[in-house]
Scaffold this active site. Structure first.
Site, PDB file in Angstrom:
ATOM      1  N   LYS A  15       0.831  -1.217   0.000  1.00  0.00           N
ATOM      2  CA  LYS A  15       0.000   0.000   0.000  1.00  0.00           C
ATOM      3  C   LYS A  15       0.858   1.256   0.000  1.00  0.00           C
ATOM      4  CE  LYS A  15      -2.344  -0.621   3.717  1.00  0.00           C
ATOM      5  NZ  LYS A  15      -1.729  -1.926   4.064  1.00  0.00           N
ATOM      6  N   LYS A  37      -1.014   8.834   7.479  1.00  0.00           N
ATOM      7  CA  LYS A  37      -1.172   7.436   7.896  1.00  0.00           C
ATOM      8  C   LYS A  37      -1.537   7.523   9.373  1.00  0.00           C
ATOM      9  CE  LYS A  37       0.898   2.852   7.826  1.00  0.00           C
ATOM     10  NZ  LYS A  37      -0.117   2.246   6.928  1.00  0.00           N
ATOM     11  N   ASP A  54       6.733   3.383   6.964  1.00  0.00           N
ATOM     12  CA  ASP A  54       5.726   3.705   5.948  1.00  0.00           C
ATOM     13  C   ASP A  54       5.332   5.174   6.025  1.00  0.00           C
ATOM     14  OD1 ASP A  54       5.777   1.099   5.105  1.00  0.00           O
ATOM     15  OD2 ASP A  54       3.914   0.524   6.090  1.00  0.00           O
ATOM     16  N   GLU A 116      -3.704   6.846   4.060  1.00  0.00           N
ATOM     17  CA  GLU A 116      -3.451   5.406   3.967  1.00  0.00           C
ATOM     18  C   GLU A 116      -3.901   4.690   5.234  1.00  0.00           C
ATOM     19  OE1 GLU A 116       0.221   2.329   4.052  1.00  0.00           O
ATOM     20  OE2 GLU A 116       0.567   4.159   2.892  1.00  0.00           O
ATOM     21  N   ALA A 118      -4.326   0.939   7.487  1.00  0.00           N
ATOM     22  CA  ALA A 118      -3.395  -0.093   7.948  1.00  0.00           C
ATOM     23  C   ALA A 118      -4.006  -1.445   7.612  1.00  0.00           C
ATOM     24  CB  ALA A 118      -3.161   0.030   9.447  1.00  0.00           C
ATOM     25  N   GLY A 119      -3.209  -2.328   7.012  1.00  0.00           N
ATOM     26  CA  GLY A 119      -3.759  -3.626   6.645  1.00  0.00           C
ATOM     27  C   GLY A 119      -4.839  -3.494   5.590  1.00  0.00           C
ATOM     28  N   PRO A 205       5.120  -4.016 -11.631  1.00  0.00           N
ATOM     29  CA  PRO A 205       5.814  -5.309 -11.540  1.00  0.00           C
ATOM     30  C   PRO A 205       6.667  -5.376 -10.274  1.00  0.00           C
ATOM     31  CG  PRO A 205       6.976  -3.864 -13.045  1.00  0.00           C
ATOM     32  CD  PRO A 205       5.734  -3.119 -12.627  1.00  0.00           C
ATOM     33  N   LEU A 207       9.739  -4.874  -8.570  1.00  0.00           N
ATOM     34  CA  LEU A 207      10.881  -4.034  -8.915  1.00  0.00           C
ATOM     35  C   LEU A 207      12.062  -4.342  -8.003  1.00  0.00           C
ATOM     36  CD1 LEU A 207       8.923  -0.666  -9.285  1.00  0.00           C
ATOM     37  CD2 LEU A 207       9.822  -2.068 -11.148  1.00  0.00           C
TER      38      LEU A 207
END
Length: 228
Positions: A15, A37, A54, A116, A118-119, A205, A207
């Site tokens: 995420k 967050k 994060d 954002e 969490a989980g 993809p 990375l």
């Protein structure tokens, strides 16, 4: 100004990697950015207090001046579910409290603001509340990060169903390939594109270095309608 709630099909599916990429893409286009967050566990002690990797990654992609505590107002050291960490610390973890904290960031009115979670969508808060209750209070459209691996179709469709069932808009989704060895990868992605009722913002993809710039190269902000 446009703001979105970022959730995922599970924990550890990227995420933050995707959110940082979206913010970087907006900054690259000359747009102002902000992020939050509101709750994070697994934080590390520093001289400045507890810090979450994060949250720091999101802060690094904010063009507006924000203190760490604005981005991540509730930080817990144990790497456990936030509601358990809050209970151990004796801290209130209600949707209303998180809502008040996030409103401060939204008030900055950046060209793009991301909040954002969490989980996944139904991560518990206190009592019978979940993080989805915060999203409902914020009334933000949702960006769903799909961790592409075995079982992702079911997880993605259930998450989308829950988001829509809570009365929120699914603004878009991102396919983050966390397991490139997934059997029938292309067919799985085609099924997701067919079944999810929202535009795909990109396919990222696996990375070698998933920097915000590298991730942003695989993302398209135009379906979010933020004026690029």
């Amino acid at each position: 100004m446009p703001a979105f709630f970022v959730t995922g099909t599970d924990t550890e599916i990227g995420k933050t990697t995707i959110a940082a990429g979206l913010l970087h893409a907006a900054r690259r286009a000359g747009l102002s950015t902000a992020a939050a967050k509101p709750v994070a566990s697994g934080c590390e002690p520093t001289a400045q207090g507890l810090r979450n990797g994060d949250a720091l990654a999101l802060l690094g992609q904010c063009s507006l001046a924000l203190a760490y505590e604005q981005v991540n107002p509730l930080a817990f050291a144990p790497a456990i579910a936030p509601h358990l960490a809050a209970r151990e610390a004796g801290v209130e973890l209600s949707a209303a409290r998180l809502h008040e904290a996030v409103r401060e960031v939204l008030a900055l009115q950046a060209d793009l603001t991301l909040v954002e979670g969490a989980g996944g969508w139904r991560v518990p808060l206190q009592g019978r509340e979940n993080l989805s209750d915060l999203a409902r209070l914020l009334a933000l459209p949702v960006v769903l990060v799909v961790g592409v691996r075995l079982g992702c179709i079911n997880h993605a469709l259930l998450s989308a169903e829950a988001i829509l069932g809570d009365g929120l808009a699914l603004a878009g989704w991102v396919a983050n390939v966390v397991d490139p060895a997934t059997s029938r990868l292309e067919e799985n992605l085609a099924t997701l594109a067919e079944r999810l009722p929202a535009p795909c913002l990109g396919r990222v993809p696996r990375l070698e270095e998933a920097t915000p710039a590298a991730v942003a190269a695989h993302l398209d902000l135009r379906p979010l309608g933020i004026g690029l």
